[in-house]
Design an enzyme around this catalytic site. Structure first.
Site, PDB file in Angstrom:
ATOM      1  CD  GLU A  65      -2.057  -7.664   2.751  1.00 21.20           C
ATOM      2  OE1 GLU A  65      -1.788  -6.519   2.333  1.00 21.20           O
ATOM      3  OE2 GLU A  65      -2.524  -7.878   3.880  1.00 21.20           O
ATOM      4  CD  GLU A  98       1.895  -5.510   5.728  1.00 17.13           C
ATOM      5  OE1 GLU A  98       2.721  -6.407   6.066  1.00 17.13           O
ATOM      6  OE2 GLU A  98       1.200  -5.591   4.714  1.00 17.13           O
ATOM      7  N   GLY A 100       0.739  -5.107   0.787  1.00 20.17           N
ATOM      8  CA  GLY A 100      -0.446  -5.208  -0.070  1.00 20.17           C
ATOM      9  C   GLY A 100      -0.160  -5.865  -1.411  1.00 20.17           C
ATOM     10  CB  ALA A 155      -0.894  -0.008   1.229  1.00 20.28           C
TER      11      ALA A 155
HETATM   12  C1  HXC Z   1       4.963   4.423  -1.322  1.00 16.44           C
HETATM   13  C2  HXC Z   1       6.905   3.513  -2.137  1.00 16.44           C
HETATM   14  C3  HXC Z   1       6.573   2.258  -1.592  1.00 16.44           C
HETATM   15  C4  HXC Z   1       5.332   2.138  -0.899  1.00 16.44           C
HETATM   16  C5  HXC Z   1       8.474   2.089  -2.570  1.00 16.44           C
HETATM   17  N1  HXC Z   1       8.083   3.351  -2.730  1.00 16.44           N
HETATM   18  N2  HXC Z   1       7.569   1.395  -1.887  1.00 16.44           N
HETATM   19  N3  HXC Z   1       6.110   4.589  -1.998  1.00 16.44           N
HETATM   20  N4  HXC Z   1       4.582   3.247  -0.800  1.00 16.44           N
HETATM   21  N5  HXC Z   1       4.906   0.988  -0.398  1.00 16.44           N
HETATM   22  C6  HXC Z   1       8.808   4.440  -3.397  1.00 16.44           C
HETATM   23  C7  HXC Z   1       9.999   4.933  -2.586  1.00 16.44           C
HETATM   24  O1  HXC Z   1       9.573   5.826  -1.597  1.00 16.44           O
HETATM   25  C8  HXC Z   1      10.829   5.572  -3.658  1.00 16.44           C
HETATM   26  O2  HXC Z   1      10.277   6.834  -3.946  1.00 16.44           O
HETATM   27  C9  HXC Z   1      10.591   4.692  -4.870  1.00 16.44           C
HETATM   28  O3  HXC Z   1       9.366   3.980  -4.604  1.00 16.44           O
HETATM   29  C10 HXC Z   1      11.684   3.681  -5.089  1.00 16.44           C
HETATM   30  O4  HXC Z   1      11.872   2.959  -3.879  1.00 16.44           O
HETATM   31  P1  HXC Z   1      13.303   2.763  -3.204  1.00 16.44           P
HETATM   32  O5  HXC Z   1      13.066   2.442  -1.774  1.00 16.44           O
HETATM   33  O6  HXC Z   1      14.192   3.907  -3.507  1.00 16.44           O
HETATM   34  O7  HXC Z   1      13.828   1.475  -3.999  1.00 16.44           O
HETATM   35  P2  HXC Z   1      14.742   0.296  -3.474  1.00 16.44           P
HETATM   36  O8  HXC Z   1      15.889   0.815  -2.681  1.00 16.44           O
HETATM   37  O9  HXC Z   1      15.027  -0.517  -4.677  1.00 16.44           O
HETATM   38  O10 HXC Z   1      13.811  -0.540  -2.460  1.00 16.44           O
HETATM   39  C11 HXC Z   1      12.673  -1.184  -2.936  1.00 16.44           C
HETATM   40  C12 HXC Z   1      11.786  -1.671  -1.757  1.00 16.44           C
HETATM   41  C13 HXC Z   1      11.536  -0.468  -0.796  1.00 16.44           C
HETATM   42  C14 HXC Z   1      12.510  -2.782  -1.003  1.00 16.44           C
HETATM   43  C15 HXC Z   1      10.498  -2.205  -2.346  1.00 16.44           C
HETATM   44  O11 HXC Z   1      11.039   0.627  -1.562  1.00 16.44           O
HETATM   45  C16 HXC Z   1      10.554  -0.768   0.295  1.00 16.44           C
HETATM   46  O12 HXC Z   1      10.897  -1.389   1.301  1.00 16.44           O
HETATM   47  N6  HXC Z   1       9.317  -0.297   0.111  1.00 16.44           N
HETATM   48  C17 HXC Z   1       8.290  -0.354   1.160  1.00 16.44           C
HETATM   49  C18 HXC Z   1       7.766  -1.752   1.284  1.00 16.44           C
HETATM   50  C19 HXC Z   1       6.693  -1.837   2.372  1.00 16.44           C
HETATM   51  O13 HXC Z   1       6.951  -1.508   3.532  1.00 16.44           O
HETATM   52  N7  HXC Z   1       5.539  -2.286   1.968  1.00 16.44           N
HETATM   53  C20 HXC Z   1       4.400  -2.450   2.880  1.00 16.44           C
HETATM   54  C21 HXC Z   1       3.570  -1.201   2.908  1.00 16.44           C
HETATM   55  S1  HXC Z   1       2.250  -1.398   4.064  1.00 16.44           S
HETATM   56  P3  HXC Z   1      11.216   8.133  -4.233  1.00 16.44           P
HETATM   57  O14 HXC Z   1      10.232   9.237  -4.404  1.00 16.44           O
HETATM   58  O15 HXC Z   1      12.130   8.264  -3.051  1.00 16.44           O
HETATM   59  O16 HXC Z   1      11.949   7.773  -5.496  1.00 16.44           O
HETATM   60  C22 HXC Z   1       1.088  -2.290   3.288  1.00 16.44           C
HETATM   61  C23 HXC Z   1      -0.140  -2.529   4.082  1.00 16.44           C
HETATM   62  C24 HXC Z   1      -1.273  -3.011   3.205  1.00 16.44           C
HETATM   63  O17 HXC Z   1       1.240  -2.709   2.202  1.00 16.44           O
HETATM   64  C25 HXC Z   1      -2.589  -2.910   3.863  1.00 16.44           C
HETATM   65  C26 HXC Z   1      -2.888  -1.701   4.643  1.00 16.44           C
HETATM   66  C27 HXC Z   1      -3.444  -0.522   3.874  1.00 16.44           C
END
Ligand code: HXC
Length: 258
Positions: free
Chosen positions: A112, A132, A109, A64
């Site tokens: 999921e 999460e 997500g 998400a």
């Molecule tokens: C918003 C995101 C994002 C996310 C990545 N980005 N994941 N933006 N939401 N979930 C954005 C980053 O901020 C960044 O933006 C760009 O995408 C590239 O990501 P990087 O981190 O620079 O890339 P990298 O180093 O290759 O790492 C990739 C990654 C990492 C491992 C996927 O981005 C990451 O850990 N993302 C978050 C994963 C996460 O926590 N997902 C769960 C979310 S909670 P900029 O602008 O800086 O370029 C969830 C709950 C669901 O899903 C249900 C509840 C609603």
């Protein structure tokens, strides 16, 4: 027509691609709305007999949208979660096979979304996880429920409590994905799988999907009763006669989705 996804139909396959590569295809409210709208097209289009769902760029879906979630209060957060559940449940209810072509990160997500699909094929580059708890939340698009149903309660707790990211082979080993292929083989492998499924009786495929999904959480007696009625509905189809007659005449069956 869509801003955050791509949707096209070719050769009876609906190709649904999440298309926010700069944000790792993160799911915000708009993406969820557009997936739902594309699913409505899929459900209503007789031409579409299978769906391949994938992500543009190096992520399948990295979860998400954290930037959007960070702005939401509890009421708004609940509405986003409800929207996510509506999408996942819709995918499960459509009587057509959804194949997740997991090309890269399938986190939160994204994992999921893949789990709401019927079959998951992963590229060797794919990574899975439910991170999460790193953000002070728990999985909210069905992860606490679908993950244990796929990999067992212990492994689901391990993945959710540690937030560990696992590779495609480990995901395959624990039953989270059905097959792992080389990156360049991902879409061809999904297309081959779709072709195999589409060569079978479409009504039987749809009824099999919903009978498995609807019966999975019932006790065995209620689930058996469900199967009896579902089975009877396939007996009422013309394709049942076509399939059995073709077998007895040693011919290839021609199914008409009737
Ligand atoms: C918003 C995101 C994002 C996310 C990545 N980005 N994941 N933006 N939401 N979930 C954005 C980053 O901020 C960044 O933006 C760009 O995408 C590239 O990501 P990087 O981190 O620079 O890339 P990298 O180093 O290759 O790492 C990739 C990654 C990492 C491992 C996927 O981005 C990451 O850990 N993302 C978050 C994963 C996460 O926590 N997902 C769960 C979310 S909670 P900029 O602008 O800086 O370029 C969830 C709950 C669901 O899903 C249900 C509840 C609603």
């Amino acid at each position: 027509m869509y801003e955050t996804i791509k949707y096209e139909v070719s050769g009876n396959i609906g190709y649904l691609t999440i298309n926010r590569p700069k944000a790792m295809n993160a799911l915000n409210g708009e993406v969820l709305d557009e997936i739902y709208a594309a699913c409505t097209e899929i459900a209503n289009d007789e031409n579409v007999k299978a769906v391949i769902l994938t992500g543009e760029g190096k992520a399948f879906v990295a979860g998400a949208d954290i930037a959007q979630m960070n702005q939401l209060d509890a009421i708004e957060g609940r509405a986003l979660i409800a929207k996510g559940h509506k999408v996942m449940n819709y995918i499960e209810s459509i009587e057509k096979p959804f194949i997740a072509a997991v090309n890269g990160f399938a986190l939160g997500g994204g994992c999921e979304l893949a789990m709401a699909c019927d079959i998951r094929i992963a590229s060797e580059k794919a990574k899975f996880g439910q991170p999460e708890v790193n953000l002070g939340i728990i999985p909210g698009f069905g992860g606490t429920q679908r993950l244990p149903r796929l990999v067992g309660k212990g492994m689901a707790k391990y993945l959710i409590m540690t937030a560990e990211m696992i590779g495609a082979e480990e995901a395959h080993r624990i039953g989270l994905v059905e097959k792992v292929v080389a990156p360049e083989e991902l879409i061809p492998a999904c297309e081959k799988l779709a072709q195999t499924i589409m060569s079978k009786a479409p009504i039987a495929i749809g009824v099999a999907k919903t009978t498995i999904n609807n019966g999975y959480d019932l006790d065995i007696r209620a689930a058996s009763a469900l199967e009896i009625e579902a089975f009877a509905s396939t007996f009422a189809s013309q394709d049942k006669t076509a399939g059995m007659t073709a077998f007895l005449e040693k011919k290839e069956a021609e199914f008409k989705n009737k």
